[in-house]
Design a protein around this motif. Structure first.
Motif, mmCIF file in Angstrom:
data_model
loop_
_atom_site.group_PDB
_atom_site.id
_atom_site.type_symbol
_atom_site.label_atom_id
_atom_site.label_comp_id
_atom_site.label_asym_id
_atom_site.label_seq_id
_atom_site.Cartn_x
_atom_site.Cartn_y
_atom_site.Cartn_z
ATOM 1 N N ALA A 94 0.808 -1.222 0.000
ATOM 2 C CA ALA A 94 0.000 0.000 0.000
ATOM 3 C C ALA A 94 0.837 1.267 0.000
ATOM 4 O O ALA A 94 0.491 2.256 -0.659
ATOM 5 C CB ALA A 94 -0.944 -0.009 1.202
ATOM 6 N N ASP A 95 1.950 1.247 0.749
ATOM 7 C CA ASP A 95 2.741 2.474 0.853
ATOM 8 C C ASP A 95 4.235 2.269 0.614
ATOM 9 O O ASP A 95 5.020 3.209 0.724
ATOM 10 C CB ASP A 95 2.527 3.129 2.224
ATOM 11 C CG ASP A 95 2.881 2.211 3.388
ATOM 12 O OD1 ASP A 95 3.437 1.118 3.152
ATOM 13 O OD2 ASP A 95 2.586 2.578 4.545
ATOM 14 N N GLY A 96 4.648 1.043 0.297
ATOM 15 C CA GLY A 96 6.051 0.793 0.012
ATOM 16 C C GLY A 96 6.945 0.763 1.237
ATOM 17 O O GLY A 96 8.177 0.782 1.106
ATOM 18 N N ARG A 97 6.349 0.704 2.419
ATOM 19 C CA ARG A 97 7.163 0.732 3.636
ATOM 20 C C ARG A 97 7.747 -0.644 3.930
ATOM 21 O O ARG A 97 7.041 -1.661 3.897
ATOM 22 C CB ARG A 97 6.307 1.167 4.825
ATOM 23 C CG ARG A 97 7.092 1.220 6.128
ATOM 24 C CD ARG A 97 6.203 1.498 7.309
ATOM 25 N NE ARG A 97 6.925 1.354 8.557
ATOM 26 C CZ ARG A 97 6.357 1.286 9.745
ATOM 27 N NH1 ARG A 97 5.035 1.369 9.846
ATOM 28 N NH2 ARG A 97 7.080 1.151 10.831
ATOM 29 N N ALA A 98 9.045 -0.690 4.223
ATOM 30 C CA ALA A 98 9.693 -1.935 4.628
ATOM 31 C C ALA A 98 9.231 -2.325 6.027
ATOM 32 O O ALA A 98 9.183 -1.482 6.933
ATOM 33 C CB ALA A 98 11.208 -1.785 4.601
ATOM 34 N N LEU A 99 8.899 -3.593 6.192
ATOM 35 C CA LEU A 99 8.380 -4.096 7.466
ATOM 36 C C LEU A 99 9.302 -5.115 8.123
ATOM 37 O O LEU A 99 9.145 -5.385 9.312
ATOM 38 C CB LEU A 99 7.007 -4.742 7.255
ATOM 39 C CG LEU A 99 5.913 -3.867 6.657
ATOM 40 C CD1 LEU A 99 4.653 -4.690 6.431
ATOM 41 C CD2 LEU A 99 5.627 -2.673 7.567
ATOM 42 N N GLY A 100 10.228 -5.698 7.363
ATOM 43 C CA GLY A 100 11.076 -6.709 7.971
ATOM 44 C C GLY A 100 11.929 -7.419 6.948
ATOM 45 O O GLY A 100 12.030 -7.006 5.782
ATOM 46 N N LEU A 101 12.548 -8.491 7.401
ATOM 47 C CA LEU A 101 13.452 -9.273 6.571
ATOM 48 C C LEU A 101 13.290 -10.746 6.921
ATOM 49 O O LEU A 101 12.990 -11.098 8.066
ATOM 50 C CB LEU A 101 14.899 -8.835 6.800
ATOM 51 C CG LEU A 101 15.980 -9.594 6.028
ATOM 52 C CD1 LEU A 101 17.021 -8.635 5.465
ATOM 53 C CD2 LEU A 101 16.653 -10.644 6.916
ATOM 54 N N THR A 102 13.495 -11.606 5.933
ATOM 55 C CA THR A 102 13.456 -13.046 6.177
ATOM 56 C C THR A 102 14.335 -13.743 5.154
ATOM 57 O O THR A 102 14.679 -13.152 4.121
ATOM 58 C CB THR A 102 12.010 -13.584 6.121
ATOM 59 O OG1 THR A 102 11.977 -14.930 6.604
ATOM 60 C CG2 THR A 102 11.456 -13.538 4.700
ATOM 61 N N THR A 103 14.699 -14.995 5.420
ATOM 62 C CA THR A 103 15.577 -15.724 4.503
ATOM 63 C C THR A 103 15.174 -17.183 4.376
ATOM 64 O O THR A 103 14.547 -17.757 5.268
ATOM 65 C CB THR A 103 17.055 -15.696 4.953
ATOM 66 O OG1 THR A 103 17.256 -16.581 6.058
ATOM 67 C CG2 THR A 103 17.504 -14.298 5.349
ATOM 68 N N PHE A 104 15.548 -17.768 3.241
ATOM 69 C CA PHE A 104 15.695 -19.213 3.106
ATOM 70 C C PHE A 104 17.147 -19.506 3.431
ATOM 71 O O PHE A 104 18.055 -18.891 2.841
ATOM 72 C CB PHE A 104 15.407 -19.672 1.676
ATOM 73 C CG PHE A 104 13.949 -19.795 1.300
ATOM 74 C CD1 PHE A 104 12.937 -19.653 2.240
ATOM 75 C CD2 PHE A 104 13.601 -20.064 -0.011
ATOM 76 C CE1 PHE A 104 11.597 -19.767 1.880
ATOM 77 C CE2 PHE A 104 12.268 -20.183 -0.385
ATOM 78 C CZ PHE A 104 11.259 -20.042 0.562
ATOM 79 N N MET A 105 17.393 -20.445 4.325
ATOM 80 C CA MET A 105 18.753 -20.753 4.750
ATOM 81 C C MET A 105 18.895 -22.259 4.961
ATOM 82 O O MET A 105 17.919 -23.006 4.814
ATOM 83 C CB MET A 105 19.086 -19.997 6.038
ATOM 84 C CG MET A 105 18.107 -20.238 7.179
ATOM 85 S SD MET A 105 18.321 -19.128 8.580
ATOM 86 C CE MET A 105 19.846 -19.768 9.279
ATOM 87 N N ASN A 106 20.117 -22.689 5.262
ATOM 88 C CA ASN A 106 20.382 -24.124 5.440
ATOM 89 C C ASN A 106 19.762 -24.924 4.297
ATOM 90 O O ASN A 106 19.010 -25.878 4.509
ATOM 91 C CB ASN A 106 19.868 -24.612 6.800
ATOM 92 C CG ASN A 106 20.678 -24.055 7.951
ATOM 93 O OD1 ASN A 106 21.877 -23.815 7.817
ATOM 94 N ND2 ASN A 106 20.029 -23.831 9.081
ATOM 95 N N GLY A 135 8.584 -3.522 15.136
ATOM 96 C CA GLY A 135 7.704 -3.665 16.288
ATOM 97 C C GLY A 135 6.258 -3.376 15.959
ATOM 98 O O GLY A 135 5.343 -4.088 16.394
ATOM 99 N N SER A 136 5.995 -2.339 15.143
ATOM 100 C CA SER A 136 4.621 -1.973 14.821
ATOM 101 C C SER A 136 3.962 -2.954 13.851
ATOM 102 O O SER A 136 2.743 -2.920 13.674
ATOM 103 C CB SER A 136 4.579 -0.559 14.235
ATOM 104 O OG SER A 136 5.320 -0.502 13.024
ATOM 105 N N ALA A 137 4.750 -3.830 13.205
ATOM 106 C CA ALA A 137 4.191 -4.808 12.262
ATOM 107 C C ALA A 137 3.893 -6.140 12.923
ATOM 108 O O ALA A 137 3.271 -7.013 12.307
ATOM 109 C CB ALA A 137 5.159 -5.022 11.097
ATOM 110 N N GLN A 138 4.338 -6.303 14.157
ATOM 111 C CA GLN A 138 4.113 -7.575 14.849
ATOM 112 C C GLN A 138 2.670 -7.661 15.333
ATOM 113 O O GLN A 138 2.064 -6.666 15.705
ATOM 114 C CB GLN A 138 5.091 -7.703 16.013
ATOM 115 C CG GLN A 138 6.547 -7.773 15.550
ATOM 116 C CD GLN A 138 7.540 -7.803 16.688
ATOM 117 O OE1 GLN A 138 7.206 -8.153 17.818
ATOM 118 N NE2 GLN A 138 8.775 -7.427 16.416
#
Length: 217
Positions: free
Chosen positions: A97-109, A126-129
């Motif tokens: 909706a607004d292009g705001r970054a909310l977090g990060l995640t990965t595929f790993m192992n 914190g506000s996205a949790q």
């Protein structure tokens, strides 16, 4: 918990599955459920600094993988090196909706020969949790892993004292496989017992349906 069917022809107690390794995953954009998951790039450093500052999530207990704002440039550089080496895929979670970054995640192992991978090193502002972002993000990641890549197993590993994260993984429908005792020594000298969860390919259709219902699809 769903069980893998028996391969009657071989006498084995496990299911026959493809023996060809998964192809090496490549960074792709994932979209849906109000989110856009962008492959990590250098220009994400400043948005991710705002993410970790939102709620000062790098100070939360049991989250040593969350860098402080000043450590973000080096953290992003290290992750991008892992992506270039083919050992991880990293995404920045963005609100469409607004292009705001909310977090990060990965595929790993990445265990390509055994058709498995781990979803980890995840953090959200914190506000996205507790706003529905986590299940939406996991729906995209799990759909990509099982429906697009052809995974047999997706794993999650959680600090034994991180009850909130453990409950979040359990709400996805993942099953607890066990606990790796005294698995890691953390930077503060404490010892982490790691709780291992997984979702298997035969379980995914039911979990997908439950997630879609939860997301109002």
């Amino acid at each position: 918990m769903a069980e893998l069917p028996v391969d009657e022809g071989s006498g084995s107690s496990t299911r026959s599955v493809p023996t060809t390794p998964l192809p090496s995953p490549v960074p792709v954009v994932l979209r849906g459920h109000g989110l856009r998951m962008e492959p990590l790039a250098e220009h994400h450093v400043a948005p991710l600094q705002q993410v970790v500052a939102d709620g000062e999530i790098w100070r939360l207990p049991y989250a040593p993988h969350v860098p402080a704002p000043e450590a973000l440039p080096a953290a992003v550089r290290g992750l991008r090196e892992d992506v270039a080496a083919g050992t991880r895929i990293a995404w920045v979670v963005v609100r469409e909706a607004d292009g705001r970054a909310l977090g990060l995640t990965t595929f790993m192992n990445l265990a390509l020969a055994d058709r498995g991978l781990e979803i980890g090193n995840t953090y959200l502002a914190g506000s996205a949790q507790r706003t529905g972002v986590n299940p939406a993000m996991k729906r995209l990641l799990l759909g990509h892993a099982f429906d697009e890549l052809g995974c047999l197993r997706v794993e999650f590993r959680v600090h034994h004292l991180n009850i909130a994260s453990r409950r979040a993984v359990e709400r996805l429908g993942a099953q607890q496989d066990g606990i790796l005792r005294a698995h890691r020594i953390l930077p503060d000298g404490s010892v982490r017992h790691t709780v291992v969860y997984s979702i298997l390919a035969p379980e995914w259709p039911g979990i997908r349906a439950a997630l879609d219902h939860r997301l109002g699809i």
